[in-house]
Design a protein around this motif. Structure first.
Motif, mmCIF file in Angstrom:
data_model
loop_
_atom_site.group_PDB
_atom_site.id
_atom_site.type_symbol
_atom_site.label_atom_id
_atom_site.label_comp_id
_atom_site.label_asym_id
_atom_site.label_seq_id
_atom_site.Cartn_x
_atom_site.Cartn_y
_atom_site.Cartn_z
ATOM 1 N N PHE A 69 26.755 -13.776 73.529
ATOM 2 C CA PHE A 69 25.626 -14.525 73.440
ATOM 3 C C PHE A 69 24.890 -14.909 71.833
ATOM 4 C CE2 PHE A 69 20.797 -15.306 73.797
ATOM 5 C CZ PHE A 69 20.887 -16.241 74.897
ATOM 6 N N TYR A 89 29.307 -7.469 72.227
ATOM 7 C CA TYR A 89 28.309 -7.978 71.502
ATOM 8 C C TYR A 89 26.974 -7.086 71.759
ATOM 9 C CZ TYR A 89 26.835 -10.639 75.512
ATOM 10 O OH TYR A 89 26.384 -11.017 76.686
ATOM 11 N N GLN A 90 25.639 -7.362 71.404
ATOM 12 C CA GLN A 90 24.580 -6.894 71.702
ATOM 13 C C GLN A 90 24.460 -5.612 71.060
ATOM 14 O OE1 GLN A 90 21.723 -6.892 73.263
ATOM 15 N NE2 GLN A 90 21.708 -8.813 74.506
ATOM 16 N N SER A 93 24.464 -2.186 72.490
ATOM 17 C CA SER A 93 26.140 -2.035 73.304
ATOM 18 C C SER A 93 27.256 -1.542 72.103
ATOM 19 C CB SER A 93 26.580 -3.231 73.782
ATOM 20 O OG SER A 93 27.735 -3.066 74.480
ATOM 21 N N HIS A 114 22.215 9.936 76.349
ATOM 22 C CA HIS A 114 21.251 8.963 76.810
ATOM 23 C C HIS A 114 19.981 8.957 76.292
ATOM 24 C CE1 HIS A 114 23.866 6.829 79.715
ATOM 25 N NE2 HIS A 114 24.518 7.905 79.859
ATOM 26 N N LEU A 117 20.506 6.916 73.229
ATOM 27 C CA LEU A 117 20.713 5.375 73.499
ATOM 28 C C LEU A 117 19.223 4.838 73.802
ATOM 29 C CD1 LEU A 117 21.894 2.801 74.017
ATOM 30 C CD2 LEU A 117 22.451 3.593 76.352
ATOM 31 N N LEU A 121 17.297 2.027 71.468
ATOM 32 C CA LEU A 121 16.576 0.943 72.262
ATOM 33 C C LEU A 121 15.051 0.716 72.001
ATOM 34 C CD1 LEU A 121 18.394 1.610 75.682
ATOM 35 C CD2 LEU A 121 18.601 -0.622 74.272
ATOM 36 N N GLN B 90 14.232 4.004 79.637
ATOM 37 C CA GLN B 90 14.693 2.738 79.093
ATOM 38 C C GLN B 90 15.624 2.148 79.901
ATOM 39 O OE1 GLN B 90 14.564 0.103 76.842
ATOM 40 N NE2 GLN B 90 13.494 0.838 74.876
ATOM 41 N N PRO B 92 17.868 -0.257 80.055
ATOM 42 C CA PRO B 92 19.491 -0.508 79.788
ATOM 43 C C PRO B 92 20.318 1.082 79.742
ATOM 44 C CG PRO B 92 18.310 -1.664 78.246
ATOM 45 C CD PRO B 92 17.446 -0.680 78.927
ATOM 46 N N SER B 93 19.304 1.903 79.345
ATOM 47 C CA SER B 93 19.898 3.463 79.535
ATOM 48 C C SER B 93 20.281 3.962 80.608
ATOM 49 C CB SER B 93 19.177 4.242 78.385
ATOM 50 O OG SER B 93 19.631 5.524 78.223
ATOM 51 N N SER B 96 23.278 2.194 82.138
ATOM 52 C CA SER B 96 24.297 2.777 81.809
ATOM 53 C C SER B 96 24.743 4.138 82.383
ATOM 54 C CB SER B 96 24.283 2.488 80.115
ATOM 55 O OG SER B 96 24.706 3.810 79.752
ATOM 56 N N LYS B 113 33.390 -1.777 80.334
ATOM 57 C CA LYS B 113 32.141 -0.976 80.172
ATOM 58 C C LYS B 113 31.109 -1.418 79.344
ATOM 59 C CE LYS B 113 30.879 3.553 78.670
ATOM 60 N NZ LYS B 113 31.470 4.988 78.177
ATOM 61 N N HIS B 114 31.500 -1.942 77.996
ATOM 62 C CA HIS B 114 30.860 -2.333 77.093
ATOM 63 C C HIS B 114 30.562 -4.127 77.438
ATOM 64 C CE1 HIS B 114 29.760 0.767 74.687
ATOM 65 N NE2 HIS B 114 30.774 1.540 75.307
ATOM 66 N N TRP B 115 31.296 -4.679 78.034
ATOM 67 C CA TRP B 115 31.091 -6.041 78.347
ATOM 68 C C TRP B 115 29.984 -5.959 79.487
ATOM 69 C CZ3 TRP B 115 36.857 -7.545 79.379
ATOM 70 C CH2 TRP B 115 37.420 -7.771 78.077
ATOM 71 N N LEU B 117 27.765 -3.618 79.823
ATOM 72 C CA LEU B 117 26.177 -3.189 79.005
ATOM 73 C C LEU B 117 25.739 -4.557 78.337
ATOM 74 C CD1 LEU B 117 24.197 -1.266 78.348
ATOM 75 C CD2 LEU B 117 25.785 -0.221 76.620
ATOM 76 N N SER B 118 26.638 -5.043 77.655
ATOM 77 C CA SER B 118 26.184 -6.173 76.738
ATOM 78 C C SER B 118 25.532 -7.293 77.679
ATOM 79 C CB SER B 118 27.456 -6.824 75.977
ATOM 80 O OG SER B 118 28.140 -5.802 75.093
ATOM 81 N N HIS B 119 26.230 -7.723 78.950
ATOM 82 C CA HIS B 119 25.810 -8.626 79.739
ATOM 83 C C HIS B 119 24.354 -8.342 80.238
ATOM 84 C CE1 HIS B 119 29.168 -10.937 79.033
ATOM 85 N NE2 HIS B 119 30.239 -10.506 79.680
ATOM 86 N N LEU B 121 22.241 -6.142 78.987
ATOM 87 C CA LEU B 121 21.379 -6.378 77.999
ATOM 88 C C LEU B 121 20.669 -7.529 77.809
ATOM 89 C CD1 LEU B 121 23.004 -3.725 75.425
ATOM 90 C CD2 LEU B 121 20.687 -3.648 76.012
ATOM 91 N N THR B 122 21.770 -8.714 78.048
ATOM 92 C CA THR B 122 21.309 -9.938 77.479
ATOM 93 C C THR B 122 20.539 -10.642 78.680
ATOM 94 O OG1 THR B 122 23.636 -10.408 76.397
ATOM 95 C CG2 THR B 122 22.346 -12.403 77.191
ATOM 96 N N ASP B 125 17.262 -9.351 78.108
ATOM 97 C CA ASP B 125 16.286 -10.147 76.811
ATOM 98 C C ASP B 125 15.683 -11.410 77.668
ATOM 99 O OD1 ASP B 125 17.040 -8.482 74.816
ATOM 100 O OD2 ASP B 125 18.652 -9.647 74.201
ATOM 101 N N PHE B 165 20.312 -19.256 77.948
ATOM 102 C CA PHE B 165 20.813 -18.157 78.788
ATOM 103 C C PHE B 165 21.610 -18.552 79.971
ATOM 104 C CE2 PHE B 165 19.001 -14.183 76.700
ATOM 105 C CZ PHE B 165 17.914 -14.872 76.129
ATOM 106 N N PHE B 168 24.961 -19.660 79.182
ATOM 107 C CA PHE B 168 25.709 -18.595 78.625
ATOM 108 C C PHE B 168 26.269 -17.920 79.899
ATOM 109 C CE2 PHE B 168 26.219 -14.100 78.005
ATOM 110 C CZ PHE B 168 27.295 -14.078 76.975
#
Lengths: 262, 262
Positions: A69, A89-90, A93, A114, A117, A121, B90, B92-93, B96, B113-115, B117-119, B121-122, B125, B165, B168
């Motif tokens: 993004f 990304y992010q 992350s 955690h 994290l 955050l 939090q 996202p935490s 995850s 795992k990180h994709w 989390l990244s998505h 988080l987006t 946002d 967004f 994306f």
């Protein structure tokens, strides 16, 4: 660190010349003396390479990574499916990825992992709110076109938000004082929550110098122990004195005197 | 699910009566049919228990957990140091954490795992930006006192941010279409990135119904495949029809007709 190894595992992809959100990634790499390439600043074509990796009109890159993004992005050699480069990304992350790999996400327990994290955050939420002080209405428009709103937002940010966040982190440091000695948010060693919070405090010192000076003694562990201790770590000190540490300008943290305490 | 087991492992701590950011946690628990207690809504004293767990003037709780900055929080039985209850905060935490435990963070690879989390988080946002449309200047003041700024912010949000967004995520779904069939952002099964994005789209449909209706056909995978497919999953469908699914009101997503497309 970044230019010493010819083929480091980690490549940071972030806009050239500004610290921005890329700085949260740089700091944990530098603190742990991990070799990396800062693509955006490594050559005159770095900015174009960041744009290309962002692939803002594509559905995936040539290695099967999904689109990102926004920067920062981290490209990791051989870490993707079938040994391809992995692109993530992010900021949180990327930090959580590096935290695990570099041993800066606590003691390995679920709990510390955690907590680190969560605190990172929260520091990044404060960073986002700092950004919104100069762009309260429209992120793609000029500050000058939203200055009235920025004055209101900054007043609230200075008077309510900085104190709420700083007060929270002061309590976290206090609660962990036996292990962390006021230097670490979680446990007895550095984590990416520490470098992230440090960068936010440092950015706020640039953006709101009068406000931060006036609040200095309200948060003795945060401002009197944590902030100077991290700044004085060998690896961080060397980094801050190098030309890899980019100067603040008109990025995430901006110094507009009219938005500061008067 | 939440009331069937007398002592579930997971306790969600979030303000009573509103979906808010707690909904991102509820949805992944419900989607995976994981027993949990929604403390805030489980009894008439739930709100007080959430306040107590937040311990907003303490340096740690009685089990050694650090303070939480804000709800949602998740308390997990026996998961902390020495078998104590672990408290994390939090969104996202928490996601995850649950993602790993419940098998909804991809296929177990670092990449997925990180994709995921990244998505997620987006999507969060975008959720934060949606909140800021009605509170652009000061989070603790009334909407009515920042309505002029809210009108400006909402115009920018509707015209620039939703499209950026959504565009994306449309590309992410397209890039993963072979595996995900338009129903999943990452790989070939549900992740917490999916439930999180779904909740943001659903919240925006409530807050900006005219804007979302006008954009419906611009994002065929997101609005035409992903959104209805998740809504129709057995576990989600049962949840949405239950009284555990709280109604939108004056929380994170708010419907002010004047902020919507005119």
């Amino acid at each position: 660190m970044s230019q010493q190894s010819s083929t480091p595992t980690y490549e940071l992809l972030y806009w050239p010349t500004i610290p921005g959100r890329g700085e949260y990634i740089r700091l944990i790499l530098e603190a742990t003396q991990t070799p990396y390439t800062d693509i955006g600043n490594a050559s005159s074509t770095g900015g174009k390479e960041v744009m290309a990796a962002l692939s803002s009109d594509k559905t995936h890159d040539e290695h099967g990574n999904p689109p990102a993004f926004a920067p920062p992005m981290l490209r990791i050699k051989n870490a993707g499916p079938n040994g391809a480069p992995l692109l993530i990304y992010q900021t949180p992350s990327i930090l959580s990825y590096l935290g695990g790999k570099l041993g800066v996400a606590g003691d390995g327990s679920d709990a510390e992992k955690h907590w680190v994290l969560s605190h990172a955050l929260t520091a990044l939420d404060l960073s986002n709110e700092a950004h919104d002080t100069h762009h309260p209405v429209a992120v793609m428009q000029y500050y000058e076109d939203q200055k009235e709103e920025a004055l209101k937002k900054s007043k609230d940010f200075r008077e309510s938000r900085i104190t709420k966040f700083f007060g929270f982190f002061e309590r976290v440091l206090k609660g962990n004082e036996e292990k962390g000695k006021g230097k670490y948010l979680v446990g007895d060693k550095l984590s990416y929550a520490d470098t992230t919070l440090w960068q936010v405090v440092d950015g706020l010192k640039f953006a709101f110098p009068k406000e931060l000076a006036a609040r200095e003694t309200d948060f003795p562990l945060l401002m009197g122990t944590f902030y100077p201790a991290l700044k004085d770590m060998d690896s961080i000190k060397a980094y801050l004195g190098s030309d890899r540490r980019l100067q603040y300008s008109n990025g995430l943290f901006r110094h507009y005197p009219e938005l500061d305490r008067q």
